[in-house]
Structure formats: structure tokens, C-alpha cells
Design a protein around this motif. Structure first.
Motif, PDB file in Angstrom:
ATOM      1  N   GLN A   1     -49.065 -31.681 -12.660  1.00 44.85           N
ATOM      2  CA  GLN A   1     -49.068 -30.427 -11.803  1.00 44.85           C
ATOM      3  C   GLN A   1     -48.016 -29.588 -12.387  1.00 44.85           C
ATOM      4  O   GLN A   1     -48.104 -28.399 -12.746  1.00 44.85           O
ATOM      5  CB  GLN A   1     -48.698 -30.789 -10.518  1.00 44.85           C
ATOM      6  CG  GLN A   1     -48.813 -29.281  -9.737  1.00 44.85           C
ATOM      7  CD  GLN A   1     -49.818 -28.528  -9.550  1.00 44.85           C
ATOM      8  OE1 GLN A   1     -50.946 -29.112  -9.167  1.00 44.85           O
ATOM      9  NE2 GLN A   1     -49.884 -27.222 -10.021  1.00 44.85           N
ATOM     10  N   ARG A   2     -46.947 -30.210 -12.714  1.00 42.93           N
ATOM     11  CA  ARG A   2     -45.530 -29.486 -13.554  1.00 42.93           C
ATOM     12  C   ARG A   2     -46.299 -28.903 -14.765  1.00 42.93           C
ATOM     13  O   ARG A   2     -45.966 -27.933 -15.289  1.00 42.93           O
ATOM     14  CB  ARG A   2     -44.430 -30.477 -13.718  1.00 42.93           C
ATOM     15  CG  ARG A   2     -43.444 -30.584 -12.530  1.00 42.93           C
ATOM     16  CD  ARG A   2     -42.484 -31.346 -12.666  1.00 42.93           C
ATOM     17  NE  ARG A   2     -42.788 -32.789 -12.938  1.00 42.93           N
ATOM     18  CZ  ARG A   2     -42.781 -33.667 -12.019  1.00 42.93           C
ATOM     19  NH1 ARG A   2     -42.662 -33.513 -10.788  1.00 42.93           N
ATOM     20  NH2 ARG A   2     -42.664 -34.909 -12.465  1.00 42.93           N
ATOM     21  N   GLN A   3     -46.961 -29.650 -15.663  1.00 43.92           N
ATOM     22  CA  GLN A   3     -47.498 -29.390 -16.919  1.00 43.92           C
ATOM     23  C   GLN A   3     -48.498 -28.268 -16.727  1.00 43.92           C
ATOM     24  O   GLN A   3     -48.386 -27.252 -17.707  1.00 43.92           O
ATOM     25  CB  GLN A   3     -48.407 -30.446 -17.631  1.00 43.92           C
ATOM     26  CG  GLN A   3     -47.419 -31.633 -18.033  1.00 43.92           C
ATOM     27  CD  GLN A   3     -46.638 -31.364 -19.299  1.00 43.92           C
ATOM     28  OE1 GLN A   3     -46.816 -30.708 -19.897  1.00 43.92           O
ATOM     29  NE2 GLN A   3     -45.420 -32.106 -19.377  1.00 43.92           N
ATOM     30  N   LEU A   4     -49.296 -28.273 -15.690  1.00 43.91           N
ATOM     31  CA  LEU A   4     -50.210 -26.916 -15.480  1.00 43.91           C
ATOM     32  C   LEU A   4     -49.295 -25.754 -15.161  1.00 43.91           C
ATOM     33  O   LEU A   4     -49.800 -24.846 -15.680  1.00 43.91           O
ATOM     34  CB  LEU A   4     -51.116 -27.403 -14.344  1.00 43.91           C
ATOM     35  CG  LEU A   4     -52.295 -28.195 -14.472  1.00 43.91           C
ATOM     36  CD1 LEU A   4     -52.982 -28.580 -13.303  1.00 43.91           C
ATOM     37  CD2 LEU A   4     -53.178 -27.848 -15.493  1.00 43.91           C
ATOM     38  N   ASP A   5     -48.230 -25.948 -14.277  1.00 47.67           N
ATOM     39  CA  ASP A   5     -47.425 -24.633 -14.060  1.00 47.67           C
ATOM     40  C   ASP A   5     -46.756 -24.213 -15.119  1.00 47.67           C
ATOM     41  O   ASP A   5     -46.976 -23.028 -15.233  1.00 47.67           O
ATOM     42  CB  ASP A   5     -46.305 -25.198 -12.811  1.00 47.67           C
ATOM     43  CG  ASP A   5     -47.074 -25.470 -11.590  1.00 47.67           C
ATOM     44  OD1 ASP A   5     -48.289 -25.076 -11.330  1.00 47.67           O
ATOM     45  OD2 ASP A   5     -46.521 -26.149 -10.549  1.00 47.67           O
ATOM     46  N   ALA A   6     -46.284 -25.105 -15.889  1.00 48.41           N
ATOM     47  CA  ALA A   6     -45.575 -24.709 -17.362  1.00 48.41           C
ATOM     48  C   ALA A   6     -46.748 -24.359 -18.256  1.00 48.41           C
ATOM     49  O   ALA A   6     -46.137 -23.645 -19.548  1.00 48.41           O
ATOM     50  CB  ALA A   6     -44.718 -25.860 -17.717  1.00 48.41           C
ATOM     51  N   ARG A   7     -47.836 -24.492 -18.147  1.00 46.58           N
ATOM     52  CA  ARG A   7     -48.865 -23.764 -19.002  1.00 46.58           C
ATOM     53  C   ARG A   7     -48.711 -24.780 -20.409  1.00 46.58           C
ATOM     54  O   ARG A   7     -48.963 -24.391 -21.332  1.00 46.58           O
ATOM     55  CB  ARG A   7     -48.680 -22.596 -19.211  1.00 46.58           C
ATOM     56  CG  ARG A   7     -49.187 -21.720 -18.176  1.00 46.58           C
ATOM     57  CD  ARG A   7     -50.292 -21.044 -18.082  1.00 46.58           C
ATOM     58  NE  ARG A   7     -50.321 -20.041 -17.168  1.00 46.58           N
ATOM     59  CZ  ARG A   7     -51.187 -19.900 -16.207  1.00 46.58           C
ATOM     60  NH1 ARG A   7     -52.136 -21.022 -16.078  1.00 46.58           N
ATOM     61  NH2 ARG A   7     -51.109 -18.961 -15.310  1.00 46.58           N
TER      62      ARG A   7
END
Length: 152
Positions: A64-70
Motif C-alpha cells: 500500500q505504501r508503494q502504491l501511495d508513493a507510486r
């Protein structure tokens, strides 16, 4: 599927969602495998399963953090996952082969009318349940810890 884990728009993929990937909607499925070493004399399997569940939860939180940070598509992050590739032709052949086998068997056993009634009933039941779920705007989630591990 690439949205927040708590988003109301999130779709938990099932076999129907994954089959849509064969029909033109691209669905990428990634898995993360890790061997579980279970001792034969383990006294408390619940603790072991909870620790494993926490590891999975940490991976999902990092995803999720990776998705948020693109940054979810960067090689450094994605190298720990394996992309499951599907063979569209094989998928279609299995489905068509299954249909042909059922039709031939129903004809050989002289049960064509039973086949049509059974197929119609199952179709109505599944489409009715799907429509009812859609009207309720409900989604499928893993409600019981370890459910996926137990099913596998």
C-alpha cells in the motif's frame, strides 16, 4: 485492483475477475512465496499462524505504501513477487472442452432435458446471487484469519 486496501472501490479478485483478464481486461496477479517451516513437535500452531499472518499483513501494508508513493512498479520492490502469467488459449480450450464433454455425456445418457434444466437453474442461481450482491454493494473479504491458508 490497484487502489487503497480500504477503498470502497477495491475489488477482491475471484475466479470470475481473473477470467475477465482472458477476455481483454488485463489483470496482473502477483504471488509472494515463502516456505513455512513447521516443526513436527509444535505445541502452539496458533502462534505460528499468527506470526505468519503478521508477516503477510506487513507485506500488504508495504504494498500500500508503494502504491501511495507510486513506486510499486520499481524492480527493487517487485523482484520479491512472481507474476502469474496466464495462457489465454489454454484457458479457453479448457472451458470449451469442459462444455463439450458435459454436452456429449448428457446426449449419450439421454439426459439433454436434465442438462438444460440444471444449467438454467445454476445460471439463474448464480446470476441472481451476483445481482443481489451487486444491489447490496457488498464485497468479498477475507473474514477469518488464515482462511486462505486453510483453503489452500
Amino acid at each position: 485492483l490497484n487502489c487503497s486496501l480500504i477503498s470502497p472501490h477495491r475489488v477482491v479478485p475471484d475466479i470470475y475477475t481473473l477470467n475477465q483478464g482472458c477476455g481483454s481486461y488485463p489483470v496482473d496477479v502477483y504471488i509472494h512465496l515463502k516456505r513455512m517451516h513447521i516443526a513436527q513437535d509444535m505445541n502452539d500452531p496458533k502462534t505460528f499462524m499468527m506470526e505468519n499472518y503478521q508477516e503477510k499483513d506487513q507485506i500488504l501494508a508495504e504494498w500500500q505504501r508503494q502504491l501511495d508513493a507510486r513506486t510499486a512498479s520499481e524492480d527493487k520492490w517487485m523482484n520479491q513477487f512472481t507474476l502469474i502469467t496466464n495462457n489465454e488459449m489454454e484457458c479457453f480450450c479448457y472451458q470449451i472442452g469442459h462444455l463439450v464433454m458435459v454436452v456429449i455425456l448428457s446426449v449419450l445418457l439421454n439426459r439433454g432435458d436434465t442438462f438444460i434444466r440444471l444449467f438454467g437453474s445454476i445460471f439463474c442461481l448464480v446470476s441472481g446471487c451476483h445481482t443481489f450482491g451487486w444491489l447490496l454493494n457488498s464485497t468479498s473479504t477475507e473474514s477469518v484469519p488464515f482462511e486462505t491458508g486453510i483453503k489452500a
